[in-house]
Design a protein around this motif. Structure first.
Motif, PDB file in Angstrom:
ATOM      1  N   GLN A   1      -6.046   3.863  -2.990  1.00 13.04           N
ATOM      2  CA  GLN A   1      -6.317   2.769  -2.067  1.00 13.04           C
ATOM      3  C   GLN A   1      -6.144   1.456  -2.810  1.00 13.04           C
ATOM      4  OE1 GLN A   1     -10.354   2.668  -0.651  1.00 13.04           O
ATOM      5  NE2 GLN A   1     -10.039   0.983   0.778  1.00 13.04           N
ATOM      6  N   ILE A   2      -5.684   0.429  -2.106  1.00 16.39           N
ATOM      7  CA  ILE A   2      -5.650  -0.901  -2.707  1.00 16.39           C
ATOM      8  C   ILE A   2      -6.243  -1.910  -1.733  1.00 16.39           C
ATOM      9  CG2 ILE A   2      -3.685  -0.442  -4.221  1.00 16.39           C
ATOM     10  CD1 ILE A   2      -1.983  -2.132  -2.293  1.00 16.39           C
TER      11      ILE A   2
ATOM     12  N   THR B   1      -8.164  -8.425   2.108  1.00 14.76           N
ATOM     13  CA  THR B   1      -8.601  -7.295   2.924  1.00 14.76           C
ATOM     14  C   THR B   1     -10.101  -7.414   3.185  1.00 14.76           C
ATOM     15  OG1 THR B   1      -8.668  -6.046   0.847  1.00 14.76           O
ATOM     16  CG2 THR B   1      -6.775  -5.688   2.273  1.00 14.76           C
TER      17      THR B   1
ATOM     18  N   PRO C   1       0.812  -1.227   0.000  1.00 10.88           N
ATOM     19  CA  PRO C   1       0.000   0.000   0.000  1.00 10.88           C
ATOM     20  C   PRO C   1       0.844   1.277   0.000  1.00 10.88           C
ATOM     21  CG  PRO C   1      -0.859  -1.569   1.592  1.00 10.88           C
ATOM     22  CD  PRO C   1       0.463  -2.109   1.147  1.00 10.88           C
TER      23      PRO C   1
ATOM     24  N   ALA D   1      -7.355  -1.711  -7.102  1.00  9.46           N
ATOM     25  CA  ALA D   1      -6.895  -0.340  -6.869  1.00  9.46           C
ATOM     26  C   ALA D   1      -7.999   0.655  -7.132  1.00  9.46           C
ATOM     27  CB  ALA D   1      -5.701  -0.029  -7.767  1.00  9.46           C
TER      28      ALA D   1
ATOM     29  N   ARG E   1       0.522   4.188  -2.897  1.00  5.85           N
ATOM     30  CA  ARG E   1       0.284   5.615  -2.671  1.00  5.85           C
ATOM     31  C   ARG E   1       1.366   6.469  -3.331  1.00  5.85           C
ATOM     32  NH1 ARG E   1      -1.493   3.643   2.390  1.00  5.85           N
ATOM     33  NH2 ARG E   1       0.559   3.987   3.329  1.00  5.85           N
TER      34      ARG E   1
END
Length: 370
Positions: free
Chosen positions: A28-29, A195, A18, A81, A22
């Motif tokens: 965001q991933i 996630t 991450p 992403a 950025r």
């Protein structure tokens, strides 16, 4: 995967990914697996209803869209992403400003996402660089990058990986960023920790459904593309249904109305990526000004833009339709009315019969009583 690479190595690697993302301009991933079998019935029903319109490739791909491992053999995990696209300099009251533009009949409205550089190119490049950084850390690995460029269930992958939830307009929504962002994916041949998903927060709100000009959102989470202005002005190649033409107003490429209506977009994020800055002519121009572009000028001004792929003839069809709606509006000034009529007359003999028909329909609006 190299023999030296272990699952422990990959778990140690994940917190770094991450950070790299950025640094590359990704907002965001997330990570999800490849089992999308529960999404197949909904996809089958959507296709069976004909909601994909003339996008025949969606039907020809069938369930492949819900089977990532068939798109790229060996895929084990999918890195998703989000990339915000509101450009630098966006005003605090941008939602009100954009909403008001549809009430200016002589103005040509291009969807916000398409005013800058082609997102396919930008996001693909950033994801490819992310892959290169991962490869530097763990060695070469099997991968493939997607940015709305193949039969991928992007919104499904985004929601499963926690980038947001599916709004009633079918777009992905985030509490931190609304829906003004692009989605992309990096398929990889090794396992990463998934996630967590996030809960939905649309509640009883139906603003997107209520305010869709063509009522294309036929039910919560159900979009009939055949009525959607984005589909009609971008994907649809032939004449546009006459019953829908007045509802399109002055939108000449895409439509943001369901997003402008969504309360969550008060949280939409401004991006620092320079590629999203509006190009001259695409941010704020009149219908008459854009109708004056020759094909050569159209190609020059849209080089590297998502708009270029529709071609000059379809661009003119959209402009001619907007011109007809402008001529039917009593709010159009006398001077702008004359300029719009001149723009239409210049294309009355266009080689493309679809453009010819649309120009004739729009010219007839000038003769009708206001």
């Amino acid at each position: 995967m190299t023999a030296q690479r272990t699952q422990f190595d990959l778990l140690e690697l994940w917190p770094q990914i991450p950070i790299w993302a950025r640094e590359l301009g990704l907002s965001q991933i997330g990570v999800t697996g490849i089992d999308l079998s529960s999404a197949e019935p909904g996809l089958q029903a959507w296709l069976a209803a004909g909601f994909h319109g003339s996008m025949d490739y969606m039907a020809s791909h069938g369930m492949k869209r819900a089977r990532p491992a068939e798109l790229h053999t060996g895929t084990v995990s999918i890195i998703t992403a989000r990339m915000d696209y509101l450009p630098l300099g966006t005003a605090p009251d941008w939602l009100a400003q954009e909403t008001a533009r549809s009430l200016q009949p002589g103005e040509a409205v291009v969807s916000l996402y398409a005013r800058g550089r082609d997102y396919h190119k930008v996001l693909r490049s950033r994801l490819q660089k992310l892959q290169e950084r991962i490869a530097q850390a763990i060695g070469p690995f099997g991968h493939r990058v997607f940015t709305d460029s193949a039969p991928v269930l992007e919104a499904e992958l985004a929601t499963r990986s926690g980038l947001g939830w599916r709004g009633k307009h079918t777009l992905v929504l985030s509490r931190e960023a609304g829906s003004m962002f692009f989605l992309g994916e990096l398929f990889v041949d090794f396992a990463l920790p998934e996630t967590p998903q996030v809960s939905a927060h649309c509640g009883q709100c139906t603003a997107c459904m209520d305010l869709c000009p063509t009522q294309a959102i036929v039910g919560p989470y159900q979009l009939d593309a055949r009525r959607c202005i984005s589909y009609l002005t971008i994907e649809h190649a032939g004449p546009i249904d006459e019953a829908l033409r007045p509802l399109i107003g002055n939108r000449i490429y895409g439509c943001d109305d369901c997003q402008l209506a969504c309360p969550w977009n008060k949280f939409a994020q401004i991006s620092s990526v320079p590629d999203w800055q509006p190009r001259e002519g695409l941010g704020a121009s009149t219908i008459a000004e854009l109708m004056a572009w020759s094909e050569a000028e159209f190609l020059r001004r849209t080089e590297g833009s998502a708009i270029r792929r529709i071609g000059h003839a379809r661009w003119l069809r959209n402009l001619a339709l907007a011109a007809g709606n402008a001529l039917a509006s009593p709010a159009l000034s006398a001077g702008e009315r004359e300029r719009v009529l001149q723009g239409l007359a210049a294309h009355a003999g266009h080689a493309d019969p679809v453009v010819q028909e649309q120009v004739a329909w729009s010219l007839a609006k000038a003769a009708a009583p206001l």
